[in-house]
Write a protein that holds these residues in place. Structure first.
Motif, PDB file in Angstrom:
ATOM      1  N   LEU A   1      64.147  88.557 -22.321  1.00 60.92           N
ATOM      2  CA  LEU A   1      65.505  88.861 -22.772  1.00 60.92           C
ATOM      3  C   LEU A   1      65.565  89.813 -23.962  1.00 60.92           C
ATOM      4  N   ASP A   2      64.428  89.994 -24.649  1.00 57.13           N
ATOM      5  CA  ASP A   2      64.457  90.853 -25.838  1.00 57.13           C
ATOM      6  C   ASP A   2      63.315  91.856 -25.814  1.00 57.13           C
ATOM      7  N   THR A   3      63.599  93.035 -26.343  1.00 56.96           N
ATOM      8  CA  THR A   3      62.525  94.026 -26.486  1.00 56.96           C
ATOM      9  C   THR A   3      62.067  94.112 -27.929  1.00 56.96           C
ATOM     10  N   GLN A   4      62.781  93.435 -28.821  1.00 62.58           N
ATOM     11  CA  GLN A   4      62.280  93.306 -30.198  1.00 62.58           C
ATOM     12  C   GLN A   4      62.454  91.853 -30.634  1.00 62.58           C
ATOM     13  N   PRO A   5      61.644  91.405 -31.615  1.00 68.49           N
ATOM     14  CA  PRO A   5      61.745  90.005 -32.028  1.00 68.49           C
ATOM     15  C   PRO A   5      63.169  89.678 -32.481  1.00 68.49           C
ATOM     16  N   VAL A   6      63.577  88.440 -32.247  1.00 62.59           N
ATOM     17  CA  VAL A   6      64.929  88.023 -32.618  1.00 62.59           C
ATOM     18  C   VAL A   6      65.101  88.020 -34.136  1.00 62.59           C
TER      19      VAL A   6
ATOM     20  N   ARG B   1      45.471  92.878 -21.180  1.00 66.15           N
ATOM     21  CA  ARG B   1      46.865  92.447 -21.171  1.00 66.15           C
ATOM     22  C   ARG B   1      46.926  90.916 -21.088  1.00 66.15           C
ATOM     23  N   PRO B   2      47.687  90.284 -21.991  1.00 62.72           N
ATOM     24  CA  PRO B   2      47.767  88.821 -21.916  1.00 62.72           C
ATOM     25  C   PRO B   2      48.409  88.385 -20.599  1.00 62.72           C
ATOM     26  N   THR B   3      48.002  87.219 -20.135  1.00 66.03           N
ATOM     27  CA  THR B   3      48.521  86.768 -18.844  1.00 66.03           C
ATOM     28  C   THR B   3      49.388  85.524 -18.978  1.00 66.03           C
ATOM     29  N   ILE B   4      49.340  84.930 -20.174  1.00 63.96           N
ATOM     30  CA  ILE B   4      50.094  83.686 -20.366  1.00 63.96           C
ATOM     31  C   ILE B   4      50.950  83.782 -21.629  1.00 63.96           C
TER      32      ILE B   4
ATOM     33  N   LEU C   1      56.870  92.013 -16.125  1.00 63.71           N
ATOM     34  CA  LEU C   1      57.537  91.566 -17.353  1.00 63.71           C
ATOM     35  C   LEU C   1      56.641  91.778 -18.576  1.00 63.71           C
ATOM     36  N   PHE C   2      57.269  92.138 -19.697  1.00 63.63           N
ATOM     37  CA  PHE C   2      56.524  92.397 -20.925  1.00 63.63           C
ATOM     38  C   PHE C   2      57.109  91.608 -22.094  1.00 63.63           C
ATOM     39  N   PRO C   3      56.789  90.316 -22.155  1.00 61.44           N
ATOM     40  CA  PRO C   3      57.325  89.508 -23.256  1.00 61.44           C
ATOM     41  C   PRO C   3      56.699  89.915 -24.594  1.00 61.44           C
ATOM     42  N   ILE C   4      57.449  89.635 -25.687  1.00 61.30           N
ATOM     43  CA  ILE C   4      56.905  89.888 -27.020  1.00 61.30           C
ATOM     44  C   ILE C   4      56.989  88.608 -27.848  1.00 61.30           C
ATOM     45  N   ILE C   5      56.100  88.498 -28.812  1.00 60.56           N
ATOM     46  CA  ILE C   5      56.118  87.324 -29.694  1.00 60.56           C
ATOM     47  C   ILE C   5      57.389  87.376 -30.544  1.00 60.56           C
ATOM     48  N   GLY C   6      58.080  86.248 -30.607  1.00 64.76           N
ATOM     49  CA  GLY C   6      59.324  86.192 -31.376  1.00 64.76           C
ATOM     50  C   GLY C   6      60.537  86.655 -30.590  1.00 64.76           C
ATOM     51  N   GLY C   7      60.346  86.993 -29.320  1.00 62.44           N
ATOM     52  CA  GLY C   7      61.476  87.392 -28.473  1.00 62.44           C
ATOM     53  C   GLY C   7      61.815  86.278 -27.493  1.00 62.44           C
ATOM     54  N   ARG C   8      63.012  86.363 -26.908  1.00 62.64           N
ATOM     55  CA  ARG C   8      63.442  85.310 -25.992  1.00 62.64           C
ATOM     56  C   ARG C   8      63.007  85.586 -24.555  1.00 62.64           C
ATOM     57  N   VAL C   9      62.742  84.502 -23.851  1.00 63.67           N
ATOM     58  CA  VAL C   9      62.481  84.584 -22.407  1.00 63.67           C
ATOM     59  C   VAL C   9      63.272  83.475 -21.733  1.00 63.67           C
ATOM     60  N   SER C  10      63.553  83.636 -20.445  1.00 64.05           N
ATOM     61  CA  SER C  10      64.099  82.487 -19.732  1.00 64.05           C
ATOM     62  C   SER C  10      63.044  81.987 -18.764  1.00 64.05           C
ATOM     63  N   VAL C  11      62.971  80.671 -18.670  1.00 62.58           N
ATOM     64  CA  VAL C  11      61.888  80.039 -17.906  1.00 62.58           C
ATOM     65  C   VAL C  11      62.421  78.873 -17.082  1.00 62.58           C
ATOM     66  N   PRO C  12      61.736  78.574 -15.966  1.00 63.12           N
ATOM     67  CA  PRO C  12      62.086  77.362 -15.240  1.00 63.12           C
ATOM     68  C   PRO C  12      61.547  76.150 -15.989  1.00 63.12           C
ATOM     69  N   PHE C  13      62.348  75.090 -16.075  1.00 60.80           N
ATOM     70  CA  PHE C  13      61.906  73.863 -16.752  1.00 60.80           C
ATOM     71  C   PHE C  13      62.513  72.708 -15.980  1.00 60.80           C
ATOM     72  N   GLY C  14      61.664  71.966 -15.253  1.00 54.05           N
ATOM     73  CA  GLY C  14      62.209  70.985 -14.324  1.00 54.05           C
ATOM     74  C   GLY C  14      63.111  71.698 -13.343  1.00 54.05           C
ATOM     75  N   ARG C  15      64.314  71.187 -13.217  1.00 54.63           N
ATOM     76  CA  ARG C  15      65.241  71.847 -12.304  1.00 54.63           C
ATOM     77  C   ARG C  15      66.161  72.838 -13.017  1.00 54.63           C
TER      78      ARG C  15
ATOM     79  N   THR D   1      55.952  82.231 -28.629  1.00 51.71           N
ATOM     80  CA  THR D   1      55.262  82.063 -29.910  1.00 51.71           C
ATOM     81  C   THR D   1      53.856  82.630 -29.885  1.00 51.71           C
ATOM     82  N   ALA D   2      53.316  82.833 -28.680  1.00 53.00           N
ATOM     83  CA  ALA D   2      51.965  83.415 -28.593  1.00 53.00           C
ATOM     84  C   ALA D   2      51.769  84.001 -27.209  1.00 53.00           C
ATOM     85  N   LEU D   3      50.916  85.033 -27.148  1.00 52.33           N
ATOM     86  CA  LEU D   3      50.536  85.626 -25.865  1.00 52.33           C
ATOM     87  C   LEU D   3      49.030  85.464 -25.752  1.00 52.33           C
TER      88      LEU D   3
END
Ligand code: ADP
Ligand code: ZN
Ligand code: ZN
Length: 733
Positions: free
Chosen positions: A68-73, A2-5, A26-40, A48-50
């Motif tokens: 945020l997505d279970t299939q690519p956008v 299982r990819p970790t990054i 969490l199970f992200p997919i390539i081409g799907g959206r995620v929300s992430v912390p970035f600075g504050r 784009t890659a796992l």
């Protein structure tokens, strides 16, 4: 394993992607959206890659917040197209992808049909309507809106109704809200509606057969004047595509998206037709986007940004008025929708049809060299006849607000026969400058290297470059004299002058100022068709997409600037404008006449255009471009830079030049020109310079930029000035 990054492209102006740890749940997919912390902040990005490994130590990585997505956008091919765009236009991938998402998805909302909110009047509200609302003006406004039927929430926003007002009225029980999910009918088996269709002429039939003959990728230039039946060809090409259960994308210029155009497609076909343009609210845009992706819509008609709509099964792309400059985005991702559309058709292996009366020289060159198929429609379908064209030499003639005496006489003749006259002047306001008669001082914008335009109606002077405006001044700031005079003619002045010259006829002015209110353009056009006005004054806005059968005289008033402009595309634009304006006029019983006022009747390009046609003009212009080594014979990239200190900006571009010239690839026939001050050397307080890279081929330009850009980004001044890269720029200012 299982990819970790997860590697994520974020909407930030940086040429890199960011690694995040994937929490166990969490199970992200390539081409799907995620929300992430970035600075504050929390940002929404695309995976784009796992991977298993990052170049950074794990302890430094943060974790994804949510998937945020279970299939690519995007479908695969569109996702590849977006990656190609990012490379070709040298624009960060994260921003490119974000640019292609509907606003709602960019904000992290679910990729699911959103409901749309409408406001309705209640029975109690109707009762109250009778009694009036006293001094509650805002409430009265809302009640009058809902009185005539349900009002979408967006309209309330457009009308600047506050949520307080809406809540108050809701609490009183006078209005109520209804939330509806869009409902779609299934796609009928027979896509074409039973309507009257013209019998195709042989040129149309040949065009259709040629495209249908080869169902895979092929690029077709459909060249035909306005009214020659191009749209009829599009409709006939779309029909078999729909019959196969596939979808169609039709791009139109911003100004061409009229209700008539849309209705023609809606009436002809039984499938849902979605319209995508910049005026949609977030919900509408998301719904249209999903309707295309989930194959609810059979046809999408839209402006530039509609190109990046996902489709379940796209079968054909049509780009109408392919030469139109609104297809090029002028900020952020500076893509050309026509060019990217050709790339998309190639990736999807489907035909693309580029339609125009006046193809861009780039497109024409591709057709003449055999890269594109060239299809012609030479007859005006139906009843319209070609116009007669002539130049009117105004050298030495007195011009009354831009009108020469022979033109005024000509106008009188046409008007007295009960016809309409269209005057074309591409300059709004009363006059482009306000000058002191005593000392020659001209009112100029403090923040730009430009004069103020005088607007008589609003009694202001305005800078058309930075938007600053102030009350009109009455005294010279150089010598104190109060004798100020206007210089040059804008549409407002022309309108005023015509009122005096032709008191018996009614004049209407159509420009960005007179059509600011929503719907005002439509009602103006309707009034023209009803013959409520006999003299029409228009800027660029009136040149496209509208046909006025009672207009028998069209005049172009002030075009000489285009013949000797510093922008090498100016004469091409003038020729296109001329043909388009001519297309506004006449029908068989009332043939049209086009007059061009100029001080340079002998100009080669004008002669080619007037005595022959667009094609001859284009050949002459292409020969000139070849001699001058300009596009389409070379490929350009424009570096623009601006900053508070002129010297710094110039130095930066000088260093860019050195970086480019030091690169081994630049020896393959590349040329760097500049830095030079931009045509508008100062705007909104910033000094502007530019640098032009000219390359012999797209691939050399691409390779050179891709490898020189990182070095440019490392230049110490690169963070001190604002700079951008415009690949294949359409506008050199
Ligand atoms: P364009 O898109 O090139 O401006 P349209 O397709 O809108 O041209 O055609 C102009 C007008 O001529 C329309 O009213 C259309 O219905 C009509 N028309 C198109 N093709 C034919 C034809 N073969 N015979 C008769 N009328 C036609
Ligand atoms: Zn300004
Ligand atoms: Zn003065």
């Amino acid at each position: 394993m299982r990819p970790t990054i997860a590697r994520v492209a974020l909407p930030v102006p940086l040429d890199k992607q960011f690694d995040y740890l994937i929490p166990g749940h969490l199970f992200p997919i390539i081409g799907g959206r995620v929300s992430v912390p970035f600075g504050r902040q929390t940002l929404v990005g695309i995976v784009t890659a796992l991977v298993q490994e990052s170049e950074f130590p794990r302890e430094q990585l943060k974790a994804l917040k949510a998937v945020l997505d279970t299939q690519p956008v995007w479908p695969d091919k569109l996702y590849h197209l977006l990656q190609w765009c990012s490379q070709f236009y040298q624009h960060p991938l994260g921003e490119t992808l974000a640019n292609a998402l509907p606003g709602a998805l960019r904000k992290g909302k679910a990729a699911d049909f959103a409901s749309s909110k409408e406001w309705l009047i209640t029975a109690a509200g109707r009762d109250q309507l009778m009694q009036g609302f006293g001094r509650a003006i805002k409430q009265a406004k809302v009640m009058n809106l809902v009185a005539s039927g349900p009002v979408p929430h967006q309209v309330m926003l457009d009308e600047e109704v506050s949520s307080t007002t809406l809540n108050t009225l809701q609490d009183k029980g006078w209005i109520e809200v209804s939330e509806q999910r869009p409902q779609f009918r299934p796609w009928p088996a027979e896509p074409e509606a039973a309507v009257d269709k013209p019998k195709l002429n042989s040129e149309q039939a040949i065009a259709i057969a040629t495209v249908n003959h080869q169902p895979a990728f092929g690029c077709y230039l459909l060249q035909g004047v306005t009214g020659s039946g191009k749209t009829e060809v599009y409709l006939n090409l779309i029909k078999p595509v729909l019959a196969q259960g596939r979808q169609a994308l039709v791009l139109v210029p911003e100004i061409g998206l009229t209700p008539q155009t849309i209705n023609r497609f809606r009436k002809r076909f039984n499938v849902p037709v979605e319209v995508i343009h910049s005026g949609l609210n977030e919900t509408e845009r998301l719904n249209a986007w999903l309707a295309a992706r989930d194959k609810v819509a059979g046809i999408v008609i839209g402006t530039r940004s509609a190109l990046l709509t996902p489709f379940a099964d796209l079968g054909i792309i049509i780009v109408d008025e392919e030469h139109d400059s609104s297809y090029k985005q002028q900020d952020s991702l500076r893509y050309h929708a026509r060019d990217v559309a050709v790339m998309r058709a190639n990736l999807e292996q489907i035909p693309i049809v580029l339609g125009s009366a006046t193809p861009a020289l780039e497109t024409l060159h591709n057709a003449l060299s055999g890269k594109y198929h060239h299809l012609h429609l030479t007859q005006r379908a139906g009843t319209a006849r070609p116009t007669t064209n002539r130049v009117l030499d105004v050298k030495g003639l007195y011009l009354e607000s831009g009108l020469s005496a022979p033109l005024i006489a000509e106008m009188r003749r046409h008007l007295s026969q009960g016809n309409q006259v269209l005057l074309f002047l591409n300059r709004r306001g009363f006059s482009p400058a306000l000058m002191c008669h005593e000392c020659g001082w001209i009112a100029d914008c403090q923040r730009c290297d430009a004069y103020y335009t005088y607007h008589q109606y609003s009694n202001e002077i305005r800078c058309h470059h930075c938007g600053s405006q102030r009350p009109v001044i009455h005294q010279c700031q150089g010598c104190g004299s109060t004798h100020l005079v206007t210089v040059g003619v804008g549409t407002e002045q022309l309108e005023a002058q015509l009122g005096e010259l032709f008191p018996d006829f009614k004049t209407i002015r159509i420009d960005r100022d007179s059509t600011r209110r929503k719907g005002s353009l439509e009602s103006a056009l309707q009034a023209i068709r009803n013959n409520e006005y006999q003299i029409l004054i228009g800027t660029q806005m009136l040149a496209k997409g509208h046909h006025f059968p009672d207009v028998t005289l069209v005049a172009l008033l002030d075009v000489d600037g285009s013949l000797y402009s510093s922008d090498f595309r100016a004469s091409e634009r003038l020729a296109q404008l001329f043909i388009q304006v001519a297309g506004r006029a006449g029908r068989a019983s009332k043939p049209g006449e086009v007059v061009l006022q100029t001080h340079h009747p002998e100009h080669t390009l004008l002669q080619a255009l007037l005595n022959k046609d667009y094609h001859h003009f284009a050949e002459t212009a292409l020969a000139e471009r070849k001699l001058a080594q300009l596009p389409p014979y070379t490929f350009l990239t424009l570096f623009r830079a601006e900053g508070n200190q002129s010297q710094q900006v110039e130095d930066f571009l000088r260093q860019v030049r050195q970086t480019l010239e030091a690169h081994p690839l630049s020896e393959q026939g590349c040329l760097v020109l500049g830095p030079t001050p931009a045509p508008l050397a100062k705007r909104a307080g910033k000094f502007r310079w530019q640098l032009l890279l000219q390359a012999p081929s797209r691939s050399v330009m691409q390779k050179l930029l891709a490898s020189a850009r990182p070095a440019i980004q490392m230049l110490p001044l690169a963070t001190k000035v604002r700079w951008t890269l415009d690949i294949e720029p359409q506008d050199l200012s």
